[in-house]
Enzyme design. Structure first.
Site, PDB file in Angstrom:
ATOM      1  N   TYR A 185      30.532  57.586  47.972  1.00 23.40           N
ATOM      2  CA  TYR A 185      29.847  57.284  49.227  1.00 23.40           C
ATOM      3  C   TYR A 185      28.340  57.362  49.076  1.00 23.40           C
ATOM      4  CZ  TYR A 185      31.063  56.404  54.103  1.00 23.40           C
ATOM      5  OH  TYR A 185      31.307  55.807  55.307  1.00 23.40           O
TER       6      TYR A 185
ATOM      7  N   ASP B 216      28.612  67.622  51.405  1.00 27.19           N
ATOM      8  CA  ASP B 216      27.875  66.943  50.340  1.00 27.19           C
ATOM      9  C   ASP B 216      26.576  67.639  49.962  1.00 27.19           C
ATOM     10  OD1 ASP B 216      29.845  65.068  50.091  1.00 27.19           O
ATOM     11  OD2 ASP B 216      28.896  63.593  51.383  1.00 27.19           O
TER      12      ASP B 216
END
Length: 728
Positions: free
Chosen positions: A438, A354
């Site tokens: 998320y 990420d």
């Protein structure tokens, strides 16, 4: 002329000067220098610097070339330059100027030609500007993701596959483009030299298709297009396996299932929660100053440190001191990896990085009062770069506030019944990033006893995939069914915290202590109860693991600075939660790419540019450029400049309770002083008193139940605060 042709033509005229370090096309127009300034060398890049860096890069090319910028960020000065600067600054002297540099990553638009450059903003030159080789791909960005989604949802081949599902009229299909990952396989139309996106498709609840916030993850579809992220070409369409094995079934009409929403208007909300206010009537105890246009210096309870923010790491701390004693040169979350466990095509490639694939900074939320942070809040904003080289304002990416964390220390003298109680006050710097489905809530937390904690909370929505409805109550080998037709696959979350220490000053060492039993001996250990502590110094770079059976504790120590009480080297210990190493095998691309996910601790010798434990470019990476590779150099650590990389994480075996949105799961890494102070550093924190805290006793008979018990407070007198809490 194509962009590739232009690049070939310009390459012959592009020169890198060994004197000035400038790189430019011979015919490039001259850009005016930016206005004079004297910024701090650690100050985050400013809007003007972003704009000027982009202009200098464009000036290296003919006007017909269109640059797609992926990052324009501060290139931090070399440590050898910066240490004398910070030392002089702290001594109140005028440090020597250090040139400001920007690190620029960009593509020639609609090509796979990736370049990185260094811009000297002080000298108004491009010091280097090079094209990178194959298998190196920059991060995705918002413009690119929107373009990919738009292209695939209008492509006739994708629409033809969707038509086979016979979705209800008015259905809204949603796409989650994922970084493609790597598997080393070559097909007719693809190899890893191209930068691709694997797109997973969902739909909104057909009964509520106009609700933009509908939880589409409750309706995963078995169609997954793959697109070229640069050209938007459709490479292929994968049909997903939906059973218990790798077999793929022909697409069949969709069978209706109910939705599963998380938005509050879809719930029957509780009515018995009364307001809980965090109030500081006299204001907060921390102080914030500007050390640069975008950088902030924070002082609180003997702590002081500089806060920066960048596109990839998000929040970064520099020059951390406690009571004017040096502790940490630089602290940041270095990397993250989330490898998935489903071995079936195409899920075997799911492995998110990420930070490297997207960026903790560019994905940071605009934090809101009364929602993300409670109490008296100071917000820090940032400026990052966009795909056209323009500055992007990022408001409220960090919230700074104080919080009560329970009792800090307490003792009751049973002989006199006097209790002294001190509350544990904490200063929190929090940022929150949303990466598609998320959320990660990331915080640095300081307390009054000299502890510094890094906290990560995972929440958001599972990345779901379709599973046959008739398997809803059948155990699945690769995940948990969290809703009819919805599989939450097993996956691991790995975080890598980078600690560049200066505990007691520079010249630190890394050691670990182990508690070991003493062999039974008729004189030394006649009853077999004894144990001792053994210390091991790490003298070469490498990877290490926690060992709870030996209470193995890693410490940063300074051999040149000794504790005044016991003569031990001053230090800080690392208190990290144990984490199961990556389960993918050593020949897998999951393992090769996530270089930090196999060991709890890595120790390397400091080297310029080694900031990211997964490597500089993680998009479709193939390994060999991260912390494991650096550690395998087996560098000597005798020079006293180690970097500590602490890994922690979650093996996420999804629960039904994790859907449609997951309650936070919290992980904490604490850095705690060991023989650093000559006594408890929180002894001078004022005791807890009712006069200050204004607590409310709900039980009218409570005070009489502790009659005669002397508790805390000033002058040893019983305080209403302690009495209302039941005293000892």
């Amino acid at each position: 002329m194509t962009a590739n042709d232009v690049e070939g033509a310009v390459a012959a005229t592009r020169v890198i000067s060994s004197e000035s370090g400038s790189t430019a096309a011979a015919t490039a127009p001259q850009t005016p220098p930016p206005p004079p300034y004297r910024p701090h060398p650690l100050g985050p890049i400013t809007a003007a610097e972003i704009t000027h860096s982009a202009k200098l890069i464009r000036a290296s090319w003919p006007e017909s070339v269109d640059c797609h910028f992926k990052a324009i960020t501060l290139l931090e000065p070399a440590k050898a330059e910066l240490i004398p600067y910070l030392t002089a600054e702290r001594a109140g002297q005028s440090p020597l100027d250090i040139d400001r540099r920007a690190f620029v990553v960009y593509y020639l638009r609609r090509t796979h030609n990736l370049h990185e450059a260094v811009v000297n903003l002080t000298k108004n030159t491009v010091e280097s500007n090079v094209k990178l080789g194959p298998f190196m791909h920059a991060n995705a960005d918002g413009e690119e993701i929107v373009a990919v989604e738009k292209a695939l949802l209008s492509h006739p081949d994708v629409l033809a596959e969707l038509a086979k599902l016979k979705l209800p009229p008015g259905t809204e299909v949603v796409s989650d483009p994922w970084i493609y990952g790597s598997d080393g396989l070559k097909t007719e139309k693809f190899y890893d030299d191209k930068r691709l996106m694997q797109c997973f498709l969902y739909m909104r609840d057909p009964l509520n298709s106009t609700e933009a916030d509908s939880c589409h993850y409750a309706f995963p579809l078995p169609i997954s297009p793959v697109l070229d992220a640069a050209t938007l070409e459709l490479i292929r369409i994968d049909i997903l396996p939906t059973g218990l094995d790798e077999k793929v079934k022909p697409l069949a009409p969709w069978v209706p299932v109910k939705g599963n929403e998380y938005i509050p208007e879809a719930q029957t909300l509780r009515t018995d929660l009364k307001p809980l206010h965090v109030v500081q009537p006299e204001g907060p105890s921390f102080k914030v100053e500007n050390y640069s246009e975008m950088g902030r210096l924070i002082s609180w309870q003997k702590w002081d440190f500089k806060v920066g923010f960048n596109q990839r790491e998000g929040m970064v701390l520099y020059d951390v001191h406690y009571d004017n004693k040096p502790l940490f040169y630089r602290l940041s979350l270095s990397d993250m990896s989330i490898p998935y466990a489903d071995p079936r095509h195409p899920f075997h490639r799911k492995a998110a990085f990420d930070l490297g694939d997207a960026g903790a900074g560019i994905m940071a939320n605009n934090l809101q009062l009364g929602c993300d942070c409670l109490g008296s809040i100071y917000y820090i904003s940032a400026v990052l770069s966009g795909s056209n080289g323009e500055p992007i304002n990022m408001p409220n990416v960090i919230c700074v506030h104080e919080q009560d964390a329970g009792i800090g220390w307490k003792h009751t003298n049973y002989r006199t019944n006097r209790a002294v109680v001190v509350r544990n006050r904490e200063l929190v710097l929090q940022t929150i990033l949303t990466v598609s489905n998320y959320e990660y809530i990331l915080s640095f937390v300081f307390n009054t006893a000299g502890d510094l904690t890094y906290e990560a909370r995972a929440t958001g929505i599972l990345s779901t995939q379709p599973v046959d409805l008739d398997l809803t109550q059948t155990p699945h080998p690769y995940g948990t069914v969290v809703h009819p037709g919805v599989l939450g696959s097993f996956h691991q979350h790995f975080f890598s915290l980078r600690i560049d220490p200066m505990v007691g000053g520079h010249g630190n060492s890394i050691v670990y202590d182990e508690a070991v039993s003493i062999p039974r001996d008729p004189k030394l250990n006649p009853h077999g109860t004894g144990y001792t502590v053994q210390k091991t110094e790490i003298d070469t770079s490498g990877g290490y693991d926690l060992d709870t059976s030996k209470n193995r504790v890693f410490k940063i120590v300074n051999p040149a600075v000794r504790n005044t009480v016991n003569g031990a080297a001053v230090g800080y210990k690392v208190m990290a939660p144990p984490v199961q190493p990556i389960l993918a095998d050593k020949d897998s691309f999951h393992y090769k790419r996530a270089e930090f996910a196999d060991r709890s601790i890595y120790v390397t010798r400091y080297a310029e540019g080694e900031l990211y434990s997964g490597g500089l470019y993680t998009n479709q990476s193939r390994g060999g450029t991260g912390v494991r590779s650096w550690a395998e150099r087996h560098d000597s650590l005798k020079a006293g400049d180690p970097v500590l990389w602490v890994q922690f994480g979650i093996n996420h075996i999804p629960r039904v309770e994790d859907f449609p949105v997951m309650p936070v799961e919290t992980l904490r890494v604490m850095l705690r002083p060991v023989n650093f102070f000559d006594r408890n550093p929180a002894l001078d924190v004022p005791p807890s008193t009712q006069a200050v805290n204004c607590s409310v006793g709900l039980n009218p008979t409570l005070e009489s139940s502790v009659n005669g018990l002397t508790l805390g407070g000033e002058d040893g007198k019983a305080s209403q605060c302690c009495a209302s809490h039941g005293g000892a």
